[in-house]
Motif scaffolding. Structure first.
Motif, PDB file in Angstrom:
ATOM      1  N   GLY A 266       0.927  56.022  55.751  1.00 30.29           N
ATOM      2  CA  GLY A 266       0.851  56.108  54.302  1.00 30.29           C
ATOM      3  C   GLY A 266       1.482  54.933  53.586  1.00 30.29           C
ATOM      4  N   SER A 267       2.368  54.232  54.279  1.00 28.41           N
ATOM      5  CA  SER A 267       3.082  53.108  53.669  1.00 28.41           C
ATOM      6  C   SER A 267       3.546  52.176  54.783  1.00 28.41           C
ATOM      7  CB  SER A 267       4.305  53.623  52.902  1.00 28.41           C
ATOM      8  OG  SER A 267       5.150  52.553  52.522  1.00 28.41           O
ATOM      9  N   ASP A 268       3.729  50.900  54.428  1.00 24.94           N
ATOM     10  CA  ASP A 268       4.285  49.999  55.449  1.00 24.94           C
ATOM     11  C   ASP A 268       5.735  50.367  55.763  1.00 24.94           C
ATOM     12  OD1 ASP A 268       5.323  49.103  53.037  1.00 24.94           O
ATOM     13  OD2 ASP A 268       5.049  46.975  53.489  1.00 24.94           O
ATOM     14  N   SER A 269       6.353  51.202  54.922  1.00 22.97           N
ATOM     15  CA  SER A 269       7.725  51.647  55.224  1.00 22.97           C
ATOM     16  C   SER A 269       7.749  52.600  56.426  1.00 22.97           C
ATOM     17  CB  SER A 269       8.374  52.305  53.996  1.00 22.97           C
ATOM     18  OG  SER A 269       7.684  53.488  53.639  1.00 22.97           O
ATOM     19  N   ASP A 270       6.577  53.116  56.842  1.00 28.47           N
ATOM     20  CA  ASP A 270       6.498  53.978  58.032  1.00 28.47           C
ATOM     21  C   ASP A 270       6.416  53.166  59.325  1.00 28.47           C
ATOM     22  OD1 ASP A 270       6.334  56.255  56.335  1.00 28.47           O
ATOM     23  OD2 ASP A 270       4.163  56.022  56.166  1.00 28.47           O
ATOM     24  N   LEU A 271       6.152  51.862  59.187  1.00 27.09           N
ATOM     25  CA  LEU A 271       5.886  51.039  60.379  1.00 27.09           C
ATOM     26  C   LEU A 271       7.034  50.988  61.391  1.00 27.09           C
ATOM     27  CD1 LEU A 271       3.908  49.264  61.935  1.00 27.09           C
ATOM     28  CD2 LEU A 271       4.647  47.317  60.559  1.00 27.09           C
TER      29      LEU A 271
ATOM     30  N   HIS B 276      -2.858  59.755  48.930  1.00 29.26           N
ATOM     31  CA  HIS B 276      -2.637  59.900  47.490  1.00 29.26           C
ATOM     32  C   HIS B 276      -2.873  58.597  46.722  1.00 29.26           C
ATOM     33  CE1 HIS B 276       0.335  62.843  49.372  1.00 29.26           C
ATOM     34  NE2 HIS B 276      -0.676  63.557  48.943  1.00 29.26           N
ATOM     35  N   ARG B 277      -2.397  57.494  47.294  1.00 25.15           N
ATOM     36  CA  ARG B 277      -2.441  56.233  46.544  1.00 25.15           C
ATOM     37  C   ARG B 277      -3.786  55.522  46.702  1.00 25.15           C
ATOM     38  NH1 ARG B 277       3.507  54.565  48.869  1.00 25.15           N
ATOM     39  NH2 ARG B 277       4.765  55.312  47.128  1.00 25.15           N
ATOM     40  N   THR B 278      -4.422  55.694  47.868  1.00 22.91           N
ATOM     41  CA  THR B 278      -5.702  54.998  48.108  1.00 22.91           C
ATOM     42  C   THR B 278      -6.701  55.962  48.777  1.00 22.91           C
ATOM     43  OG1 THR B 278      -4.963  54.182  50.289  1.00 22.91           O
ATOM     44  CG2 THR B 278      -4.576  52.729  48.401  1.00 22.91           C
TER      45      THR B 278
HETATM   46  C1  RP5 Z   1       4.463  58.399  52.004  1.00 28.49           C
HETATM   47  O1  RP5 Z   1       5.521  58.178  51.161  1.00 28.49           O
HETATM   48  C2  RP5 Z   1       4.533  57.296  53.005  1.00 28.49           C
HETATM   49  O2  RP5 Z   1       3.926  57.697  54.192  1.00 28.49           O
HETATM   50  C3  RP5 Z   1       5.991  57.050  53.164  1.00 28.49           C
HETATM   51  O3  RP5 Z   1       6.526  57.777  54.270  1.00 28.49           O
HETATM   52  C4  RP5 Z   1       6.584  57.613  51.879  1.00 28.49           C
HETATM   53  C5  RP5 Z   1       7.284  56.592  51.043  1.00 28.49           C
HETATM   54  O4  RP5 Z   1       6.419  55.513  50.808  1.00 28.49           O
HETATM   55  P1  RP5 Z   1       6.967  54.181  50.104  1.00 28.49           P
HETATM   56  O5  RP5 Z   1       7.442  54.596  48.742  1.00 28.49           O
HETATM   57  O6  RP5 Z   1       8.073  53.660  50.989  1.00 28.49           O
HETATM   58  O7  RP5 Z   1       5.799  53.243  50.070  1.00 28.49           O
HETATM   59  O8  RP5 Z   1       3.247  58.408  51.350  1.00 28.49           O
END
Ligand code: RP5
Length: 164
Positions: free
Chosen positions: A11-16, A41-43
């Motif tokens: 969902g985000s590069d923060s999950d990488l 949600h975002r895309t």
């Molecule tokens: C989720 O929101 C993502 O998978 C992530 O774990 C979390 C926070 O996302 P960021 O705000 O770091 O982009 O959708």
């Protein structure tokens, strides 16, 4: 026929950082994979497009990681009939319990194979994908068995050292 591969969505590069554990396991089994940052949600439109395209190009298994209101795995499961593995990520004050419940509580008929929160789950997502690909693939099945035996040997050796 295209080569089967695993799609690793997050969902985000923060999950990488957590999901590097999945990639490491897939690499160890020489499994081809793609990594995609895309969000339920975002895309949402991009997520839908990627999943249908990946399926047409030979994606065998989808692994989806997300934190907070973690709907990515469920959204992907609603698009494809290929196996979907969900990895709940600890990304907020509820320490991943929010993501766990959001990922695991799918309605009947649209399954997500939900693994543990965080790094153990990320690793197990890779192993589970390997086990899925091993069905009808004796070479992959042998690799999975050999790896399990090697892990067992490490534990036994540690115990023997403790007993000595
Ligand atoms: C989720 O929101 C993502 O998978 C992530 O774990 C979390 C926070 O996302 P960021 O705000 O770091 O982009 O959708």
């Amino acid at each position: 026929m295209s080569t089967p591969f695993v799609a690793v969505l997050m969902g985000s590069d923060s999950d990488l950082p957590v999901m590097q554990g999945t990639l490491k396991v897939l690499k160890s089994f020489d499994i081809q994979y793609e990594v995609k940052v895309t969000s339920a949600h975002r895309t949402p439109a991009a997520t839908h497009q990627y999943v249908t395209d990946a399926e047409s190009r030979g994606c065998a298994v989808f692994i989806c990681a997300a934190g907070l209101a973690a709907h990515l795995a469920g959204a992907v499961a609603g698009i494809t009939t290929h196996p979907v593995i969900g990895v709940p990520i600890d990304a907020g004050p509820l320490q991943g319990m929010d993501a766990l419940l959001s990922t695991v509580q799918m309605p009947g008929g649209v399954p997500v194979a939900c693994v543990a929160i965080g790094s153990a789950g990320a690793k197990n997502a890779g192993y589970l994908a390997a086990q899925m690909l091993a069905i009808g693939n004796p070479e992959m099945a042998a690799k999975v068995k050999a790896e399990r035996q090697a892990n067992a040997a490490i534990i036994i050796a540690k115990d023997e050292a403790l007993q000595a």
